[in-house]
Design a protein around this motif. Structure first.
Motif, PDB file in Angstrom:
ATOM      1  N   GLU A 369       0.837  -1.193   0.000  1.00  0.00           N
ATOM      2  CA  GLU A 369       0.000   0.000   0.000  1.00  0.00           C
ATOM      3  C   GLU A 369       0.870   1.239   0.000  1.00  0.00           C
ATOM      4  OE1 GLU A 369      -3.705  -0.137   2.530  1.00  0.00           O
ATOM      5  OE2 GLU A 369      -2.532  -1.683   3.572  1.00  0.00           O
ATOM      6  N   VAL A 370       0.364   2.291  -0.597  1.00  0.00           N
ATOM      7  CA  VAL A 370       1.098   3.549  -0.629  1.00  0.00           C
ATOM      8  C   VAL A 370       1.368   4.024   0.799  1.00  0.00           C
ATOM      9  CG1 VAL A 370       0.957   5.994  -1.266  1.00  0.00           C
ATOM     10  CG2 VAL A 370       0.220   4.229  -2.884  1.00  0.00           C
ATOM     11  N   GLY A 371       2.617   4.398   1.060  1.00  0.00           N
ATOM     12  CA  GLY A 371       3.018   4.878   2.376  1.00  0.00           C
ATOM     13  C   GLY A 371       3.682   3.832   3.241  1.00  0.00           C
ATOM     14  N   LYS A 372       3.484   2.543   2.899  1.00  0.00           N
ATOM     15  CA  LYS A 372       4.117   1.494   3.694  1.00  0.00           C
ATOM     16  C   LYS A 372       5.557   1.259   3.237  1.00  0.00           C
ATOM     17  CE  LYS A 372       0.261  -1.116   5.598  1.00  0.00           C
ATOM     18  NZ  LYS A 372      -0.256  -2.465   5.884  1.00  0.00           N
ATOM     19  N   ASP A 373       6.285   0.517   4.059  1.00  0.00           N
ATOM     20  CA  ASP A 373       7.683   0.213   3.739  1.00  0.00           C
ATOM     21  C   ASP A 373       7.767  -0.544   2.408  1.00  0.00           C
ATOM     22  OD1 ASP A 373       8.115   1.288   6.204  1.00  0.00           O
ATOM     23  OD2 ASP A 373       8.919  -0.534   7.123  1.00  0.00           O
ATOM     24  N   GLY A 374       8.827  -0.262   1.669  1.00  0.00           N
ATOM     25  CA  GLY A 374       9.039  -0.905   0.379  1.00  0.00           C
ATOM     26  C   GLY A 374       9.572  -2.312   0.522  1.00  0.00           C
ATOM     27  N   ASP A 375       8.752  -3.216   1.079  1.00  0.00           N
ATOM     28  CA  ASP A 375       9.125  -4.617   1.294  1.00  0.00           C
ATOM     29  C   ASP A 375       8.275  -5.495   0.381  1.00  0.00           C
ATOM     30  OD1 ASP A 375      10.521  -3.434   3.342  1.00  0.00           O
ATOM     31  OD2 ASP A 375       9.558  -4.544   4.963  1.00  0.00           O
ATOM     32  N   VAL A 376       8.891  -6.124  -0.605  1.00  0.00           N
ATOM     33  CA  VAL A 376       8.154  -6.999  -1.509  1.00  0.00           C
ATOM     34  C   VAL A 376       8.962  -8.259  -1.781  1.00  0.00           C
ATOM     35  CG1 VAL A 376       6.841  -5.155  -2.633  1.00  0.00           C
ATOM     36  CG2 VAL A 376       9.046  -5.824  -3.558  1.00  0.00           C
ATOM     37  N   ALA A 377       8.242  -9.327  -2.110  1.00  0.00           N
ATOM     38  CA  ALA A 377       8.862 -10.598  -2.485  1.00  0.00           C
ATOM     39  C   ALA A 377       8.422 -10.951  -3.895  1.00  0.00           C
ATOM     40  CB  ALA A 377       8.462 -11.695  -1.501  1.00  0.00           C
ATOM     41  N   LEU A 378       9.364 -11.414  -4.704  1.00  0.00           N
ATOM     42  CA  LEU A 378       9.117 -11.746  -6.100  1.00  0.00           C
ATOM     43  C   LEU A 378       9.333 -13.243  -6.308  1.00  0.00           C
ATOM     44  CD1 LEU A 378      10.506  -8.754  -5.887  1.00  0.00           C
ATOM     45  CD2 LEU A 378      10.587  -8.907  -8.372  1.00  0.00           C
ATOM     46  N   PHE A 379       8.375 -13.885  -6.989  1.00  0.00           N
ATOM     47  CA  PHE A 379       8.434 -15.337  -7.199  1.00  0.00           C
ATOM     48  C   PHE A 379       8.300 -15.659  -8.683  1.00  0.00           C
ATOM     49  CE2 PHE A 379       6.865 -14.601  -2.923  1.00  0.00           C
ATOM     50  CZ  PHE A 379       7.606 -15.495  -2.152  1.00  0.00           C
ATOM     51  N   ASP A 380       8.912 -16.780  -9.087  1.00  0.00           N
ATOM     52  CA  ASP A 380       8.835 -17.190 -10.486  1.00  0.00           C
ATOM     53  C   ASP A 380       7.654 -18.116 -10.756  1.00  0.00           C
ATOM     54  OD1 ASP A 380       9.679 -19.537  -9.298  1.00  0.00           O
ATOM     55  OD2 ASP A 380      11.580 -19.666 -10.390  1.00  0.00           O
ATOM     56  N   GLY A 381       6.769 -18.239  -9.800  1.00  0.00           N
ATOM     57  CA  GLY A 381       5.567 -19.060  -9.929  1.00  0.00           C
ATOM     58  C   GLY A 381       4.744 -18.930  -8.664  1.00  0.00           C
ATOM     59  N   ASP A 382       3.774 -19.793  -8.497  1.00  0.00           N
ATOM     60  CA  ASP A 382       2.945 -19.813  -7.292  1.00  0.00           C
ATOM     61  C   ASP A 382       3.850 -19.980  -6.067  1.00  0.00           C
ATOM     62  OD1 ASP A 382       1.284 -20.482  -5.164  1.00  0.00           O
ATOM     63  OD2 ASP A 382      -0.044 -21.738  -6.370  1.00  0.00           O
ATOM     64  N   PRO A 383       3.842 -19.029  -5.139  1.00  0.00           N
ATOM     65  CA  PRO A 383       4.742 -19.136  -3.979  1.00  0.00           C
ATOM     66  C   PRO A 383       4.540 -20.404  -3.161  1.00  0.00           C
ATOM     67  CG  PRO A 383       3.770 -16.942  -4.097  1.00  0.00           C
ATOM     68  CD  PRO A 383       3.060 -17.782  -5.122  1.00  0.00           C
ATOM     69  N   PHE A 384       3.348 -20.991  -3.202  1.00  0.00           N
ATOM     70  CA  PHE A 384       3.058 -22.170  -2.394  1.00  0.00           C
ATOM     71  C   PHE A 384       3.416 -23.485  -3.092  1.00  0.00           C
ATOM     72  CE2 PHE A 384      -0.427 -19.649   0.008  1.00  0.00           C
ATOM     73  CZ  PHE A 384       0.544 -19.067   0.802  1.00  0.00           C
TER      74      PHE A 384
END
Length: 405
Positions: A369-384
């Motif tokens: 969300e806008v305003g939150k820390d820039g923490d993201v995770a990127l996956f090459d497929g379904d994370p599960f």
């Protein structure tokens, strides 16, 4: 090269998680799960100076010129591990890297997690590589009141760099893990509760006496100061309790003292959903794949779904293992829950925004969300899916992990 740059370069060579200036980054994903609304197809997240400044469909979310662009099939918020001892317990499983438990006394709420946290522990880096960007860590099972917990990012050169909250919760433990052998105390469940009640009553009584009194009163002990914060509702008491009888003992303490309580572990919570809901208690649920023996012999893969149906807030954790590598991975634990009654989005929520809310940091992390820390995770497929990989991890706008796709 300046002296500072030389030092930082040397730290990188030796594998240290050095805090660097946040980058301007745009992350483009075929699926962006914000956890603040519906999934966005072909979405973009823009991070500037460590904070999220824009998120939306690629067609309507321009990427500023000159920023680094990262791409992935699936983008999620940085994952949140709601309960661990990583950073206090190290992967070597030797005395010198095991600071999660001090057995010299049964009640030690004055022990601070930040004073033992090692942000350079290999396990911190290991978890980061799976997309876990925030951990609620601290003193673990083994004593009646083992110490305090903290919330930290999985990056940073020092504990102060990593810390989000240093005063998260006070960790208590009921059942066999916090019983002692021989004639030492506590030797029974009844004695556990008696000692806890006494500690809380002593703190409560001392506060009342000081209110009447003597200017020259003796300053309260560190233990008393911490327990007064619990009594005042400034910190929850985090109680590890698996058996239904221990869960009920914790709920009685909450009712008697009017304290904020968070249940940890709670293997038999499915037997007590009415009581837990009536008490208004959050649950940090045991890892679904934890070995089901001893206190966890009645654990179930489906407890998350049961709590969901009862409208009880819960999150998943990696917990504590007494053997190497000392921790589980919440990504895999949530995947197991998604295969056993939880919807996909609910399982992801239990290791992102729901976990962030329960540990008190949802104003900063847990959703894109806008305003939150820039923490993201990127996956090459379904994370599960076990065949998928975390191909990029961003914390506070800094790329801290990256794997070529």
């Amino acid at each position: 090269m300046t002296i500072v740059n030389k030092l930082l370069a040397g730290a990188v060579v030796f594998g240290l998680a050095v805090p660097a200036q946040a980058q301007d980054i745009a992350v483009r994903g075929e699926q962006v799960h914000t956890m603040a609304g519906p999934m966005i197809e072909n979405g973009v997240v823009v991070i500037d100076d460590g904070k999220i400044v824009a998120v939306g469909p690629e067609a309507s979310t321009p990427i500023p010129e000159g920023v680094r662009v990262m791409e992935a099939k699936v983008v999620t918020p940085g994952l949140v591990d709601a309960r661990t001892v990583v950073g206090l317990a190290g992967y070597l499983n030797q005395d010198e890297d095991q600071d999660q438990l001090d057995e010299s006394a049964p009640v030690q709420p004055q022990l601070r997690a930040i004073d033992a946290y090692n942000p350079q522990e290999v396990l911190v880096e290991w978890l980061r590589g799976f997309g876990i960007t925030t951990i609620h860590t601290g003193h673990g099972p083994g004593a009646l009141v083992s110490g305090q917990t903290m919330v930290a990012k999985t990056a940073g050169l020092t504990a102060d760099d990593a810390m989000i909250r240093g005063d998260a919760m006070v960790a208590a433990n009921l059942g066999p893990w916090a019983l002692t052998d021989g004639s030492k105390s506590p030797g029974t469940r009844a004695k556990q509760i008696a000692l806890l009640r006494k500690a809380l009553l002593d703190a409560q009584a001392g506060e009342e006496e000081e209110g009447d009194t003597k200017a020259a009163a003796k300053p309260p002990s560190l233990q008393t100061q911490v327990l007064r914060e619990v009594l005042a509702g400034r910190r929850p008491l985090l109680v590890t309790a698996h058996r239904s009888q221990d869960i009920m003992s914790a709920l009685r303490l909450k009712e008697e003292f009017g304290i904020d309580l968070v249940l940890d572990g709670a293997s038999e919570a499915y037997l007590l959903t009415d009581a837990i809901k009536a008490a208004g208690v959050d649950v940090i649920l045991h890892p679904p794949m934890a070995r089901q023996y001893g206190e966890l012999e009645n654990a179930s893969f489906t407890t998350g779904a049961v709590l969901r149906d009862a409208a009880i807030p819960f999150a998943y954790q990696s917990g504590y293992e007494g053997y190497v590598p000392k921790t589980r991975v919440v990504l895999w634990e949530a995947a197991m829950a998604a295969a056993n009654g939880l919807e996909w989005n609910e399982a992801l929520s239990a290791i992102t925004i729901d976990a962030a809310r329960i540990v008190g940091v949802d104003d900063r992390v847990g959703s894109i969300e806008v305003g939150k820390d820039g923490d993201v995770a990127l996956f090459d497929g379904d994370p599960f899916e076990y065949t998928s990989h975390a191909v990029g991890v961003v914390i506070d706008g800094e790329v801290v992990s990256e794997t070529p796709q």
